[in-house]
Scaffold this active site. Structure first.
Site, PDB file in Angstrom:
ATOM      1  N   CYS A  84      45.762  35.011  49.072  1.00  0.00           N
ATOM      2  CA  CYS A  84      45.067  35.625  47.519  1.00  0.00           C
ATOM      3  C   CYS A  84      45.471  37.067  47.788  1.00  0.00           C
ATOM      4  O   CYS A  84      45.784  37.476  48.492  1.00  0.00           O
ATOM      5  CB  CYS A  84      44.178  35.710  47.738  1.00  0.00           C
ATOM      6  SG  CYS A  84      42.523  36.762  46.751  1.00  0.00           S
ATOM      7  N   ASP A 110      30.185  33.540  30.499  1.00  0.00           N
ATOM      8  CA  ASP A 110      29.584  35.208  31.271  1.00  0.00           C
ATOM      9  C   ASP A 110      29.513  34.120  32.602  1.00  0.00           C
ATOM     10  O   ASP A 110      27.770  33.842  32.731  1.00  0.00           O
ATOM     11  CB  ASP A 110      28.676  35.373  30.660  1.00  0.00           C
ATOM     12  CG  ASP A 110      27.630  35.595  29.941  1.00  0.00           C
ATOM     13  OD1 ASP A 110      27.314  34.974  29.738  1.00  0.00           O
ATOM     14  OD2 ASP A 110      26.966  36.417  31.161  1.00  0.00           O
ATOM     15  N   CYS A 161      41.954  40.278  50.603  1.00  0.00           N
ATOM     16  CA  CYS A 161      42.744  39.647  51.194  1.00  0.00           C
ATOM     17  C   CYS A 161      44.466  39.984  51.471  1.00  0.00           C
ATOM     18  O   CYS A 161      44.752  40.257  52.256  1.00  0.00           O
ATOM     19  CB  CYS A 161      43.373  38.008  50.258  1.00  0.00           C
ATOM     20  SG  CYS A 161      40.691  37.578  50.321  1.00  0.00           S
ATOM     21  N   ASP A 182      25.634  41.043  25.588  1.00  0.00           N
ATOM     22  CA  ASP A 182      24.651  40.548  25.301  1.00  0.00           C
ATOM     23  C   ASP A 182      22.807  40.609  24.005  1.00  0.00           C
ATOM     24  O   ASP A 182      22.903  41.927  23.464  1.00  0.00           O
ATOM     25  CB  ASP A 182      24.044  39.539  26.133  1.00  0.00           C
ATOM     26  CG  ASP A 182      23.037  40.946  27.111  1.00  0.00           C
ATOM     27  OD1 ASP A 182      23.066  41.831  26.648  1.00  0.00           O
ATOM     28  OD2 ASP A 182      22.596  40.235  28.149  1.00  0.00           O
ATOM     29  N   HIS A 236      36.960  39.598  45.180  1.00  0.00           N
ATOM     30  CA  HIS A 236      37.139  37.996  46.283  1.00  0.00           C
ATOM     31  C   HIS A 236      36.916  37.598  45.244  1.00  0.00           C
ATOM     32  O   HIS A 236      38.450  36.878  43.977  1.00  0.00           O
ATOM     33  CB  HIS A 236      37.221  38.521  47.526  1.00  0.00           C
ATOM     34  CG  HIS A 236      37.871  36.956  47.686  1.00  0.00           C
ATOM     35  ND1 HIS A 236      39.510  36.423  47.815  1.00  0.00           N
ATOM     36  CD2 HIS A 236      37.377  35.584  48.117  1.00  0.00           C
ATOM     37  CE1 HIS A 236      38.720  35.174  47.566  1.00  0.00           C
ATOM     38  NE2 HIS A 236      38.047  34.422  47.925  1.00  0.00           N
ATOM     39  N   CYS A 244      44.043  39.940  46.494  1.00  0.00           N
ATOM     40  CA  CYS A 244      42.858  40.404  45.921  1.00  0.00           C
ATOM     41  C   CYS A 244      42.631  41.598  46.751  1.00  0.00           C
ATOM     42  O   CYS A 244      43.452  41.728  47.925  1.00  0.00           O
ATOM     43  CB  CYS A 244      41.814  39.593  46.018  1.00  0.00           C
ATOM     44  SG  CYS A 244      40.885  40.118  47.736  1.00  0.00           S
TER      45      CYS A 244
HETATM   46 ZN   LIG Z   1      40.931  37.889  48.128  1.00  0.00          ZN
END
Ligand SMILES: [Zn+2]
Length: 398
Positions: free
Chosen positions: A315, A277, A320, A103, A346, A317
């Site tokens: 999920c 963002d 999870c 930025d 997550h 991730c």
């Molecule tokens: Zn997750």
């Protein structure tokens, strides 16, 4: 315009244009940058200090990040752009091979510095790190970003809070325009794209004039600045409408800076914005708030201490796929560092998966029909005000 865009370090292709019947301005795009391709609409996790807090670059790849943002202001103050340049580039320094956008630093000068003075030539401010007096000008902001070597640099602008009075907005917007021209002149790196920033606050005539002015310059992309602040949702909608309406035939990507809650992202995509963002998903994760379809869970609540389920069923991730709510709730209570990594992974997975679902709906030309279901999935995440410029200034320096 196409041949000019292809000669530049960034090329943007609209794969699915906005609906001909006007039911949505959302579009599907591909932004090709030196370090890779970014499918749009897309969300950029924020790596303030050349790191997305608590995550290893492998984690970032696992959550699906195709591009990240790093903050010029922070890296200028610490460790210094010249050091990063000596060490090879920002990509090498942080070991991230995919695209990076830096930025301009303008927002942090206004929101973080302990003291600042804006004059026609630039901004003088006191560093929030060590109290030293520092200065940024359009030319130095570009030189710093060229040294960092991100795929995309952003022109140095003068942002103001959306609710600022008209004379303040007008002054800052006109200065942003003069600085934009100086940034275009100063930018030399041929392997780096340059985006310009539209200002104008909530004054729709100033916003329209800024859109036309910034779009008249040879930028590779157009940022919508001065939103995701203290405006109301209606004011934000009206302002985005003003900008996108004027950019209808413009082939460049549009990037709304600072927006991060899934519900807000969905609405802005529907209005025709391509890039976003925000620190929001990662920042709320570090306060034990994890996003799930329909809302958020606060893992500090006692009810989760005995909950054997994953944060979110299905999920995949880092959190999870292996751990229970009970375990992560325990980690937060014990202030164990792994908690921050798991919750951040997550929330970014949830956000980037949500963007992928939006892209899928656009690709199948069913976004208008699927808006209700996507809204339900987004829940009210972030709608209680923690996405604001005020929240950023008071909270994490990002
Ligand atoms: Zn997750």
């Amino acid at each position: 315009m196409t041949s000019i865009a292809q000669a530049r370090p960034a090329s943007f292709e609209v794969v699915v244009p906005p609906a001909a019947d006007g039911s949505t301005r959302a579009r599907l795009g591909r932004l090709t940058l030196p370090h890779g391709v970014v499918e749009t609409p897309q969300f950029m996790p924020v790596g303030t200090n050349a790191t997305v807090k608590a995550l290893h670059p492998d984690d970032l790849e696992a959550v699906g990040a195709s591009i990240i943002l790093a903050n010029t202001y922070h890296l200028f103050l610490r460790p210094g752009h010249e050091r990063i340049e000596r060490l090879g580039s920002l990509h090498r320094f942080m070991s991230w091979d995919r695209p990076i956008l830096t930025d301009s630093g303008g927002f942090q000068v206004v929101s973080l510095a302990d003291w600042r003075k804006i004059d026609e030539d630039g901004a003088t401010f006191r560093s929030h790190v060590d109290g030293s007096t520092q200065r940024l000008t359009p030319e130095s902001a570009i030189a710093i970003q060229e040294a960092l070597g991100a795929d995309v640099a952003v022109a140095f602008d003068h942002p103001v809070y959306p609710s600022s009075e008209r004379s303040v907005v007008q002054d800052a917007t006109e200065r942003t325009h003069r600085w934009a021209e100086r940034c275009v002149s100063a930018h030399r790196r041929e392997d780096q794209a340059l985006f310009g920033v539209i200002q104008g606050g909530l004054e729709q005539d100033l916003r329209a004039a800024s859109t036309l002015f910034i779009a008249s310059l040879p930028f590779d992309g157009l940022n919508i600045g001065g939103l995701a602040g203290d405006e109301t949702p209606i004011q934000r909608r009206e302002t985005i409408d003003t900008v996108i309406g004027l950019l209808a035939g413009d082939p460049r990507p549009r990037y709304l800076m600072g927006l991060g809650s899934p519900a807000d992202l969905l609405d802005a995509v529907d209005q025709g914005v391509d890039l976003f963002d925000s620190v929001l998903p990662s920042r709320v994760a570090r306060t034990a708030q994890v996003w799930v379809p329909g809302g958020r869970l606060n893992l500090r609540n006692a009810e989760f201490l005995d909950d054997p389920r994953a944060i979110q069923d299905g999920c995949g991730c880092l959190a999870c796929s292996r751990f229970s709510r009970a375990y992560i709730a325990h980690l937060f209570r014990a202030r164990e560092l792994l908690a921050y990594r798991l919750a951040t992974a997550h929330n970014l997975t949830f956000t980037l998966d949500f963007m992928a679902r939006i892209r899928l709906a656009i690709r199948s030309r069913r976004l208008p029909e699927e808006m209700a279901a996507l809204r339900l999935r987004a829940g009210r995440n972030g709608a209680d005000g923690d996405a604001t410029m005020a929240g950023k200034a008071a909270g994490d320096p990002a």
